[in-house]
Design a protein around this motif. Structure first.
Motif, PDB file in Angstrom:
ATOM      1  N   GLU A   2       0.829  -1.211   0.000  1.00  0.00           N
ATOM      2  CA  GLU A   2       0.000   0.000   0.000  1.00  0.00           C
ATOM      3  C   GLU A   2       0.863   1.261   0.000  1.00  0.00           C
ATOM      4  O   GLU A   2       0.507   2.253  -0.631  1.00  0.00           O
ATOM      5  N   ILE A   3       1.984   1.209   0.705  1.00  0.00           N
ATOM      6  CA  ILE A   3       2.871   2.370   0.772  1.00  0.00           C
ATOM      7  C   ILE A   3       3.443   2.668  -0.608  1.00  0.00           C
ATOM      8  O   ILE A   3       3.500   3.821  -1.025  1.00  0.00           O
ATOM      9  N   VAL A   4       3.835   1.637  -1.338  1.00  0.00           N
ATOM     10  CA  VAL A   4       4.371   1.831  -2.686  1.00  0.00           C
ATOM     11  C   VAL A   4       3.321   2.477  -3.580  1.00  0.00           C
ATOM     12  O   VAL A   4       3.620   3.392  -4.348  1.00  0.00           O
ATOM     13  N   GLU A   5       2.091   2.026  -3.466  1.00  0.00           N
ATOM     14  CA  GLU A   5       1.013   2.601  -4.275  1.00  0.00           C
ATOM     15  C   GLU A   5       0.778   4.073  -3.927  1.00  0.00           C
ATOM     16  O   GLU A   5       0.520   4.896  -4.802  1.00  0.00           O
ATOM     17  N   LEU A   6       0.866   4.413  -2.641  1.00  0.00           N
ATOM     18  CA  LEU A   6       0.736   5.813  -2.246  1.00  0.00           C
ATOM     19  C   LEU A   6       1.827   6.658  -2.901  1.00  0.00           C
ATOM     20  O   LEU A   6       1.563   7.726  -3.441  1.00  0.00           O
ATOM     21  N   LEU A   7       3.050   6.165  -2.839  1.00  0.00           N
ATOM     22  CA  LEU A   7       4.171   6.914  -3.413  1.00  0.00           C
ATOM     23  C   LEU A   7       4.004   7.090  -4.914  1.00  0.00           C
ATOM     24  O   LEU A   7       4.240   8.171  -5.450  1.00  0.00           O
ATOM     25  N   LYS A   8       3.592   6.043  -5.596  1.00  0.00           N
ATOM     26  CA  LYS A   8       3.386   6.136  -7.041  1.00  0.00           C
ATOM     27  C   LYS A   8       2.323   7.177  -7.380  1.00  0.00           C
ATOM     28  O   LYS A   8       2.417   7.853  -8.397  1.00  0.00           O
ATOM     29  N   SER A   9       1.327   7.316  -6.510  1.00  0.00           N
ATOM     30  CA  SER A   9       0.218   8.226  -6.796  1.00  0.00           C
ATOM     31  C   SER A   9       0.636   9.696  -6.825  1.00  0.00           C
ATOM     32  O   SER A   9      -0.051  10.514  -7.414  1.00  0.00           O
ATOM     33  N   ILE A  10       1.762  10.047  -6.216  1.00  0.00           N
ATOM     34  CA  ILE A  10       2.199  11.449  -6.224  1.00  0.00           C
ATOM     35  C   ILE A  10       3.354  11.691  -7.174  1.00  0.00           C
ATOM     36  O   ILE A  10       3.845  12.805  -7.277  1.00  0.00           O
ATOM     37  N   ASN A  11       3.814  10.650  -7.868  1.00  0.00           N
ATOM     38  CA  ASN A  11       5.022  10.800  -8.684  1.00  0.00           C
ATOM     39  C   ASN A  11       4.866  10.175 -10.064  1.00  0.00           C
ATOM     40  O   ASN A  11       5.733   9.450 -10.522  1.00  0.00           O
ATOM     41  N   ASP A  12       3.749  10.426 -10.696  1.00  0.00           N
ATOM     42  CA  ASP A  12       3.514   9.948 -12.065  1.00  0.00           C
ATOM     43  C   ASP A  12       3.761   8.449 -12.224  1.00  0.00           C
ATOM     44  O   ASP A  12       4.338   8.003 -13.218  1.00  0.00           O
ATOM     45  N   GLY A  13       3.351   7.686 -11.241  1.00  0.00           N
ATOM     46  CA  GLY A  13       3.479   6.231 -11.315  1.00  0.00           C
ATOM     47  C   GLY A  13       4.857   5.686 -11.026  1.00  0.00           C
ATOM     48  O   GLY A  13       5.101   4.497 -11.161  1.00  0.00           O
ATOM     49  N   LYS A  14       5.792   6.539 -10.606  1.00  0.00           N
ATOM     50  CA  LYS A  14       7.163   6.102 -10.331  1.00  0.00           C
ATOM     51  C   LYS A  14       7.423   6.116  -8.829  1.00  0.00           C
ATOM     52  O   LYS A  14       6.976   7.007  -8.129  1.00  0.00           O
ATOM     53  N   VAL A  15       8.165   5.129  -8.374  1.00  0.00           N
ATOM     54  CA  VAL A  15       8.556   5.095  -6.962  1.00  0.00           C
ATOM     55  C   VAL A  15       9.833   5.904  -6.760  1.00  0.00           C
ATOM     56  O   VAL A  15       9.961   6.642  -5.788  1.00  0.00           O
ATOM     57  N   LEU A  16      10.764   5.806  -7.702  1.00  0.00           N
ATOM     58  CA  LEU A  16      12.044   6.498  -7.588  1.00  0.00           C
ATOM     59  C   LEU A  16      11.839   8.000  -7.480  1.00  0.00           C
ATOM     60  O   LEU A  16      11.174   8.603  -8.316  1.00  0.00           O
ATOM     61  N   GLY A  17      12.357   8.591  -6.440  1.00  0.00           N
ATOM     62  CA  GLY A  17      12.245  10.027  -6.226  1.00  0.00           C
ATOM     63  C   GLY A  17      10.982  10.464  -5.503  1.00  0.00           C
ATOM     64  O   GLY A  17      10.828  11.627  -5.162  1.00  0.00           O
ATOM     65  N   SER A  18      10.088   9.522  -5.240  1.00  0.00           N
ATOM     66  CA  SER A  18       8.813   9.901  -4.638  1.00  0.00           C
ATOM     67  C   SER A  18       8.935  10.236  -3.155  1.00  0.00           C
ATOM     68  O   SER A  18       8.194  11.086  -2.666  1.00  0.00           O
ATOM     69  N   GLN A  19       9.855   9.609  -2.443  1.00  0.00           N
ATOM     70  CA  GLN A  19      10.031   9.956  -1.032  1.00  0.00           C
ATOM     71  C   GLN A  19      10.533  11.393  -0.914  1.00  0.00           C
ATOM     72  O   GLN A  19      10.081  12.146  -0.060  1.00  0.00           O
ATOM     73  N   ARG A  20      11.437  11.782  -1.803  1.00  0.00           N
ATOM     74  CA  ARG A  20      11.956  13.150  -1.785  1.00  0.00           C
ATOM     75  C   ARG A  20      10.826  14.129  -2.106  1.00  0.00           C
ATOM     76  O   ARG A  20      10.699  15.181  -1.481  1.00  0.00           O
ATOM     77  N   LYS A  21       9.984  13.783  -3.076  1.00  0.00           N
ATOM     78  CA  LYS A  21       8.871  14.652  -3.445  1.00  0.00           C
ATOM     79  C   LYS A  21       7.899  14.802  -2.280  1.00  0.00           C
ATOM     80  O   LYS A  21       7.443  15.903  -1.979  1.00  0.00           O
ATOM     81  N   LEU A  22       7.590  13.699  -1.605  1.00  0.00           N
ATOM     82  CA  LEU A  22       6.698  13.753  -0.454  1.00  0.00           C
ATOM     83  C   LEU A  22       7.305  14.609   0.653  1.00  0.00           C
ATOM     84  O   LEU A  22       6.607  15.404   1.283  1.00  0.00           O
ATOM     85  N   ALA A  23       8.605  14.470   0.890  1.00  0.00           N
ATOM     86  CA  ALA A  23       9.284  15.266   1.925  1.00  0.00           C
ATOM     87  C   ALA A  23       9.104  16.754   1.651  1.00  0.00           C
ATOM     88  O   ALA A  23       8.786  17.528   2.558  1.00  0.00           O
ATOM     89  N   LYS A  24       9.272  17.153   0.387  1.00  0.00           N
ATOM     90  CA  LYS A  24       9.098  18.563   0.029  1.00  0.00           C
ATOM     91  C   LYS A  24       7.658  19.009   0.231  1.00  0.00           C
ATOM     92  O   LYS A  24       7.400  20.109   0.717  1.00  0.00           O
ATOM     93  N   MET A  25       6.711  18.147  -0.120  1.00  0.00           N
ATOM     94  CA  MET A  25       5.302  18.491   0.039  1.00  0.00           C
ATOM     95  C   MET A  25       4.931  18.674   1.504  1.00  0.00           C
ATOM     96  O   MET A  25       4.096  19.504   1.846  1.00  0.00           O
ATOM     97  N   LEU A  26       5.566  17.893   2.380  1.00  0.00           N
ATOM     98  CA  LEU A  26       5.266  17.947   3.814  1.00  0.00           C
ATOM     99  C   LEU A  26       6.129  18.960   4.557  1.00  0.00           C
ATOM    100  O   LEU A  26       5.849  19.286   5.713  1.00  0.00           O
ATOM    101  N   GLY A  27       7.199  19.403   3.932  1.00  0.00           N
ATOM    102  CA  GLY A  27       8.110  20.332   4.600  1.00  0.00           C
ATOM    103  C   GLY A  27       8.969  19.651   5.654  1.00  0.00           C
ATOM    104  O   GLY A  27       9.280  20.243   6.686  1.00  0.00           O
ATOM    105  N   VAL A  28       9.344  18.393   5.379  1.00  0.00           N
ATOM    106  CA  VAL A  28      10.204  17.649   6.292  1.00  0.00           C
ATOM    107  C   VAL A  28      11.425  17.160   5.515  1.00  0.00           C
ATOM    108  O   VAL A  28      11.489  17.279   4.297  1.00  0.00           O
ATOM    109  N   SER A  29      12.375  16.588   6.219  1.00  0.00           N
ATOM    110  CA  SER A  29      13.587  16.100   5.565  1.00  0.00           C
ATOM    111  C   SER A  29      13.338  14.761   4.862  1.00  0.00           C
ATOM    112  O   SER A  29      12.420  14.020   5.210  1.00  0.00           O
TER     113      SER A  29
END
Length: 110
Positions: A2-29
């Protein structure tokens, strides 16, 4: 899963780079997000609320996803401890994993 699917949903279907994108969206490291997804820490209530909006899920669902996965991982590690590694060896492996994750996060920020 489920976590992988969440990440893909914010990064055009890609997992790579999605944690960094989420961090920026949340304002965390990146390290904070990485620790949530590697099940070392739980996100704060505030970050759970933000993720619920980002992923268009309920806060309860976000808590369930992170809570369930952390509990499953804990149970898996406990079983593996008894089979293959001593407690001391498992602690060393976990620390080595954390160090590698931190190094990877730092390389991305240079």
């Amino acid at each position: 899963k489920e976590i992988v699917e969440l990440l893909k949903s914010i990064n055009d279907g890609k997992v790579l780079g999605s944690q960094r994108k989420l961090a920026k969206m949340l304002g965390v490291s990146d390290v904070s997000v990485s620790s949530w997804f590697s099940k070392n820490k739980k996100p704060s209530e505030d970050n759970i609320a933000k993720m619920a909006k980002i992923f268009n899920k309920s806060e309860e669902k976000i808590q369930e996803i992170f809570g369930k996965n952390m509990n499953e991982e804990k149970g898996y590690c406990e079983k593996e401890d008894n089979k293959n590694f001593s407690d001391h060896e498992m602690r060393i492996l976990r620390l080595e994993k954390e160090v590698l994750e931190l190094k990877m996060a730092m390389k991305g920020n240079i």
